[in-house]
Design a protein around this motif. Structure first.
Motif, mmCIF file in Angstrom:
data_model
loop_
_atom_site.group_PDB
_atom_site.id
_atom_site.type_symbol
_atom_site.label_atom_id
_atom_site.label_comp_id
_atom_site.label_asym_id
_atom_site.label_seq_id
_atom_site.Cartn_x
_atom_site.Cartn_y
_atom_site.Cartn_z
ATOM 1 N N ARG A 172 0.808 -1.246 0.062
ATOM 2 C CA ARG A 172 0.073 0.041 0.012
ATOM 3 C C ARG A 172 0.776 1.214 -0.284
ATOM 4 O O ARG A 172 2.082 1.235 0.576
ATOM 5 C CB ARG A 172 -0.638 -0.157 1.320
ATOM 6 C CG ARG A 172 -0.277 0.265 2.650
ATOM 7 C CD ARG A 172 -1.235 0.255 3.594
ATOM 8 N NE ARG A 172 -0.513 0.365 4.933
ATOM 9 C CZ ARG A 172 -0.898 0.635 6.243
ATOM 10 N NH1 ARG A 172 -2.413 -0.046 6.171
ATOM 11 N NH2 ARG A 172 -0.235 0.620 7.411
ATOM 12 N N PRO A 173 0.253 2.350 -0.656
ATOM 13 C CA PRO A 173 1.123 3.699 -0.481
ATOM 14 C C PRO A 173 1.279 4.066 0.854
ATOM 15 O O PRO A 173 0.241 3.969 1.620
ATOM 16 C CB PRO A 173 0.372 4.484 -1.493
ATOM 17 C CG PRO A 173 -0.399 3.679 -2.450
ATOM 18 C CD PRO A 173 -0.701 2.319 -1.411
ATOM 19 N N SER B 268 -3.836 0.396 -3.530
ATOM 20 C CA SER B 268 -3.116 -0.960 -2.816
ATOM 21 C C SER B 268 -3.616 -2.315 -3.247
ATOM 22 O O SER B 268 -4.603 -2.199 -4.062
ATOM 23 C CB SER B 268 -3.920 -0.926 -1.290
ATOM 24 O OG SER B 268 -3.607 0.135 -0.583
ATOM 25 N N CYS C 10 10.135 1.969 -3.651
ATOM 26 C CA CYS C 10 9.176 1.258 -2.938
ATOM 27 C C CYS C 10 9.267 1.457 -1.580
ATOM 28 O O CYS C 10 8.291 1.546 -0.599
ATOM 29 C CB CYS C 10 9.174 -0.100 -3.486
ATOM 30 S SG CYS C 10 7.845 -1.189 -3.180
ATOM 31 N N TRP D 138 6.219 3.267 -0.409
ATOM 32 C CA TRP D 138 5.124 2.112 -0.054
ATOM 33 C C TRP D 138 5.372 1.193 1.230
ATOM 34 O O TRP D 138 6.659 1.391 1.681
ATOM 35 C CB TRP D 138 5.308 1.450 -1.260
ATOM 36 C CG TRP D 138 4.165 1.776 -2.491
ATOM 37 C CD1 TRP D 138 4.708 2.924 -3.301
ATOM 38 C CD2 TRP D 138 3.109 1.343 -3.168
ATOM 39 N NE1 TRP D 138 3.781 3.037 -4.313
ATOM 40 C CE2 TRP D 138 2.902 2.197 -4.223
ATOM 41 C CE3 TRP D 138 2.119 0.140 -2.737
ATOM 42 C CZ2 TRP D 138 1.685 1.909 -5.006
ATOM 43 C CZ3 TRP D 138 0.954 0.116 -3.332
ATOM 44 C CH2 TRP D 138 0.973 0.925 -4.555
ATOM 45 N N HIS E 249 4.662 -2.624 2.947
ATOM 46 C CA HIS E 249 4.116 -4.104 2.610
ATOM 47 C C HIS E 249 4.324 -4.847 3.770
ATOM 48 O O HIS E 249 4.623 -4.549 4.921
ATOM 49 C CB HIS E 249 5.397 -4.826 1.697
ATOM 50 C CG HIS E 249 6.710 -4.728 2.208
ATOM 51 N ND1 HIS E 249 7.583 -3.776 2.164
ATOM 52 C CD2 HIS E 249 7.239 -5.838 2.969
ATOM 53 C CE1 HIS E 249 8.677 -3.971 2.558
ATOM 54 N NE2 HIS E 249 8.753 -5.440 3.223
#
Length: 211
Positions: free
Chosen positions: A156-157, A166, A183, A187, A189
């Motif tokens: 997801r951002p 997402s 990333c 973002w 995870h």
């Protein structure tokens, strides 16, 4: 809105190539200068790699402070540092192939291999980015090889206003997922708990000073 990228669990003993190949890797561009690459059935000898990792890695349990108490980290871990032999030759070949394939973008080889053992659906990892070290300020890569039962890697951002972007990638037996560009900074995870899952081992290849 969540988009799932799924694959069916298959033993790669017969389906995977005899050596890791980056030719079938597909890239998904993300917002914020990030991207994710996915390679299905990428790791050869995945059955033997999984059995070797479960048996031979010196797994340890960690504990961490959470609010006013200390709790168990919901997975077992071990990290192979620079210069340490990996427990299976297929992982050594995988690291070398990834280093060669991504050298032009990354500018350096993958050097460490962090291992996580998810024993069942209760084991998990919370939302985070690998922002300890250079990942906090520089574009980098984390390459994940998954063996064992499938689990979903959710992404997801960090910006709450962009959360509709997402999505989740289901990591199957022998699959490769590479998070690159920005990333780790833009973002997050996670691997959330699920009602039922078999054992799985995740191997995360990282460059120097990325955690």
């Amino acid at each position: 809105m969540s988009v799932d990228v799924q694959s069916t669990f298959q033993s790669s003993l017969f389906d995977a190539p005899q050596a890791p190949s980056t030719s079938a890797i597909e890239r998904r561009p993300l917002s914020g200068g990030a991207w994710v690459d996915v390679g299905r059935n990428w790791l050869p000898d995945a059955d033997d790699v999984f059995a070797t990792l479960v048996r031979d890695v010196p797994w340890r349990a960690e504990r961490r402070a959470m609010y006013d108490r200390v709790v168990d980290v919901p997975r077992l871990v071990h990290t192979y540092m620079i210069g340490e032999d990996l427990p299976h030759p297929a992982l050594t070949a995988a690291r070398d192939e990834l280093s060669s394939h991504y050298l032009e973008e990354l500018g350096e080889p993958f050097r460490t291999a962090g291992c996580c053992y998810y024993r069942d659906g209760r084991d998990s990892v919370a939302w985070h980015g690998d922002t300890i070290g250079r990942g906090a300020s520089h574009d980098t890569m984390v390459a994940i090889v998954s063996v064992g039962d499938p689990r979903r890697l959710h992404l997801r951002p960090r910006d709450p206003d962009l959360r509709e972007e997402s999505f989740a990638v289901e990591m199957g037996h022998g699959d490769l997922v590479v998070m690159g560009g920005a990333c780790q900074r833009t973002w997050e995870h996670a691997v959330p708990k699920v009602a039922s899952a078999g054992p799985r081992v995740s191997v995360q290849f990282r460059p120097f000073n990325v955690f």
